[in-house]
Write a protein that holds these residues in place. Structure first.
Motif, PDB file in Angstrom:
ATOM      1  N   ALA A 110       0.842  -1.195   0.000  1.00 12.67           N
ATOM      2  CA  ALA A 110       0.000   0.000   0.000  1.00 12.67           C
ATOM      3  C   ALA A 110       0.877   1.245   0.000  1.00 12.67           C
ATOM      4  CB  ALA A 110      -0.930  -0.008   1.207  1.00 12.67           C
ATOM      5  N   LEU A 111       1.996   1.172   0.720  1.00 11.05           N
ATOM      6  CA  LEU A 111       3.069   2.155   0.618  1.00 11.05           C
ATOM      7  C   LEU A 111       4.366   1.422   0.915  1.00 11.05           C
ATOM      8  CD1 LEU A 111       4.280   3.086   3.671  1.00 11.05           C
ATOM      9  CD2 LEU A 111       2.071   4.239   3.772  1.00 11.05           C
ATOM     10  N   LEU A 150       1.632  10.156   0.460  1.00 13.57           N
ATOM     11  CA  LEU A 150       0.810  10.953  -0.445  1.00 13.57           C
ATOM     12  C   LEU A 150       1.544  12.176  -0.938  1.00 13.57           C
ATOM     13  CD1 LEU A 150      -2.646  10.655   1.314  1.00 13.57           C
ATOM     14  CD2 LEU A 150      -2.087   9.846  -0.987  1.00 13.57           C
ATOM     15  N   SER A 151       2.328  12.798  -0.041  1.00 13.55           N
ATOM     16  CA  SER A 151       3.093  13.977  -0.434  1.00 13.55           C
ATOM     17  C   SER A 151       4.189  13.623  -1.428  1.00 13.55           C
ATOM     18  CB  SER A 151       3.712  14.648   0.800  1.00 13.55           C
ATOM     19  OG  SER A 151       2.704  15.147   1.657  1.00 13.55           O
ATOM     20  N   ALA A 152       4.842  12.484  -1.185  1.00 13.71           N
ATOM     21  CA  ALA A 152       5.937  12.055  -2.070  1.00 13.71           C
ATOM     22  C   ALA A 152       5.422  11.532  -3.395  1.00 13.71           C
ATOM     23  CB  ALA A 152       6.765  10.982  -1.373  1.00 13.71           C
ATOM     24  N   GLN A 159       6.406   6.278   0.292  1.00 17.33           N
ATOM     25  CA  GLN A 159       6.093   6.636  -1.087  1.00 17.33           C
ATOM     26  C   GLN A 159       5.197   5.561  -1.672  1.00 17.33           C
ATOM     27  OE1 GLN A 159       9.697   5.491  -3.753  1.00 17.33           O
ATOM     28  NE2 GLN A 159      10.558   5.720  -1.689  1.00 17.33           N
ATOM     29  N   LEU A 160       4.641   5.853  -2.826  1.00 16.83           N
ATOM     30  CA  LEU A 160       3.900   4.861  -3.587  1.00 16.83           C
ATOM     31  C   LEU A 160       4.850   4.174  -4.563  1.00 16.83           C
ATOM     32  CD1 LEU A 160       0.721   6.965  -4.396  1.00 16.83           C
ATOM     33  CD2 LEU A 160       1.033   5.331  -2.535  1.00 16.83           C
ATOM     34  N   LEU A 161       4.580   2.929  -4.866  1.00 20.85           N
ATOM     35  CA  LEU A 161       5.364   2.227  -5.862  1.00 20.85           C
ATOM     36  C   LEU A 161       5.144   2.841  -7.249  1.00 20.85           C
ATOM     37  CD1 LEU A 161       4.877  -1.504  -4.839  1.00 20.85           C
ATOM     38  CD2 LEU A 161       7.071  -0.308  -4.994  1.00 20.85           C
ATOM     39  N   SER A 193      -6.563   5.369  -2.039  1.00 21.83           N
ATOM     40  CA  SER A 193      -6.891   4.542  -0.880  1.00 21.83           C
ATOM     41  C   SER A 193      -5.821   4.537   0.202  1.00 21.83           C
ATOM     42  CB  SER A 193      -7.165   3.098  -1.326  1.00 21.83           C
ATOM     43  OG  SER A 193      -6.020   2.506  -1.898  1.00 21.83           O
ATOM     44  N   VAL A 194      -4.582   4.979  -0.127  1.00 25.44           N
ATOM     45  CA  VAL A 194      -3.524   4.884   0.867  1.00 25.44           C
ATOM     46  C   VAL A 194      -3.809   5.753   2.085  1.00 25.44           C
ATOM     47  CG1 VAL A 194      -2.025   6.713  -0.042  1.00 25.44           C
ATOM     48  CG2 VAL A 194      -1.026   4.779   1.174  1.00 25.44           C
ATOM     49  N   GLY A 195      -4.554   6.826   1.887  1.00 23.12           N
ATOM     50  CA  GLY A 195      -4.891   7.674   3.018  1.00 23.12           C
ATOM     51  C   GLY A 195      -5.711   6.974   4.075  1.00 23.12           C
ATOM     52  N   SER A 196      -6.382   5.890   3.670  1.00 25.71           N
ATOM     53  CA  SER A 196      -7.186   5.135   4.639  1.00 25.71           C
ATOM     54  C   SER A 196      -6.345   4.491   5.725  1.00 25.71           C
ATOM     55  CB  SER A 196      -7.993   4.053   3.911  1.00 25.71           C
ATOM     56  OG  SER A 196      -8.881   4.628   2.974  1.00 25.71           O
ATOM     57  N   ILE A 197      -5.038   4.392   5.483  1.00 21.63           N
ATOM     58  CA  ILE A 197      -4.158   3.858   6.524  1.00 21.63           C
ATOM     59  C   ILE A 197      -4.210   4.735   7.769  1.00 21.63           C
ATOM     60  CG2 ILE A 197      -1.699   3.513   7.070  1.00 21.63           C
ATOM     61  CD1 ILE A 197      -1.348   2.552   4.177  1.00 21.63           C
ATOM     62  N   GLY A 198      -4.577   5.983   7.587  1.00 19.61           N
ATOM     63  CA  GLY A 198      -4.623   6.906   8.713  1.00 19.61           C
ATOM     64  C   GLY A 198      -5.597   6.534   9.802  1.00 19.61           C
ATOM     65  N   TRP A 199      -6.521   5.597   9.545  1.00 19.95           N
ATOM     66  CA  TRP A 199      -7.434   5.150  10.602  1.00 19.95           C
ATOM     67  C   TRP A 199      -6.684   4.433  11.716  1.00 19.95           C
ATOM     68  CZ3 TRP A 199      -7.228   0.004  11.759  1.00 19.95           C
ATOM     69  CH2 TRP A 199      -6.648  -0.838  10.799  1.00 19.95           C
TER      70      TRP A 199
END
Length: 263
Positions: free
Chosen positions: A195-196, A257-259, A209-211, A225-231
């Motif tokens: 996911a990251l 997300l920033s990278a 980072q994302l792949l 969807s990676v932002g959902s990790i923030g839960w």
């Protein structure tokens, strides 16, 4: 603990770090996996390439257990670099292999959501892609399309996977249709698969980072969807590639997300 182990075709470095009371992070230059070992048993989360079986055994031995002690394998997603050891354990020891229901078709190879030769060749001009591809060929051991026909949906009881460690499972799709992450909240550890990542041989970047897009089934969905990790309340994030992230899961997701992705 740091050492080397003989793979099928070459020697490769292995590092096994104990990151909480019961969680151990097995780190290689190509891919990572996670071992939960507690009084209720042993769970393996992801499992490396098929050609890394010797490293997988070495990582288990490093914490005082063996392949026959693994009660279950949890798979974040069905790519060859996360599935090889699971296929071996399933065939050799009848170890149950569990994943999100939406990922079962990929694990069983009813479909194949994985970067194929054509996609790799189209990106061969990018720095890092050819060295990465050359390095993983021996690790695939001729089994790039290997699956686990016996894989089943992770059994859930009381909102947790019914396996040692009893992690929570959450769908974070995009990398594949059924990519999932597993949170061991008693250990404050989140295992995020791809996911990251924090490093990859095809990327010049360091940190969350994302792949690169060629690895994703749906790159836009993977980013969304990676932002959902923030839960997650975890303060240790363990990616499938690169070093452990020590800090809040939300910070890892925001940094990724920033990278973005290198390409």
């Amino acid at each position: 603990m740091v050492g080397t182990a003989g793979g099928n075709r070459a020697r490769e470095s292995l590092r096994v770090d104990r990151l909480s009371e019961r969680i151990h992070f097995a780190h290689t230059e190509h891919v990572n996996w996670v071992i939960y070992s507690g009084p209720d048993g042993v769970t393996l989360i992801d499992s490396g390439y098929y050609g890394q079986r010797a490293l997988l055994e070495a990582s288990l031995d490093a914490i005082g257990v063996g392949p026959a002690d693994v009660a279950a394998v949890l798979v974040t997603h069905g790519h060859a670099d996360h599935l090889g050891g699971a296929a071996w354990l399933s065939g050799q020891f009848c170890t149950p292999v569990y994943a999100h229901p939406l990922e079962l078709a990929n694990l069983r190879r009813d479909i194949l959501e994985q970067a194929g030769t054509g996609r790799v060749l189209r990106n061969a001009w990018r720095p890092g892609v050819v060295p990465w591809a050359a390095a993983i060929v021996p690790l695939l051991d001729g089994k790039a399309g290997l699956g686990v026909p016996s894989a089943t949906a992770a059994p859930i009881r009381g909102g947790r996977v019914d396996a040692p460690g009893h992690p929570r499972m959450r769908l974070i799709e995009g990398h594949t249709s059924g990519h999932a992450v597993f949170e061991f909240d008693d250990e404050s550890v989140l295992v995020v698969g791809d996911a990251l990542v924090t490093r990859h041989r095809t990327s010049p970047m360091q940190g969350p980072q994302l792949l690169p897009s060629m690895f994703h089934r749906d790159a836009e969905r993977a980013r969304a969807s990676v932002g959902s990790i923030g839960w997650s309340t975890a303060h240790i994030v363990l990616p499938g590639h690169g070093e452990a992230w020590i800090g809040p899961a939300r910070a890892a997701a925001d940094a990724a997300l920033s990278a973005g992705a290198p390409w």
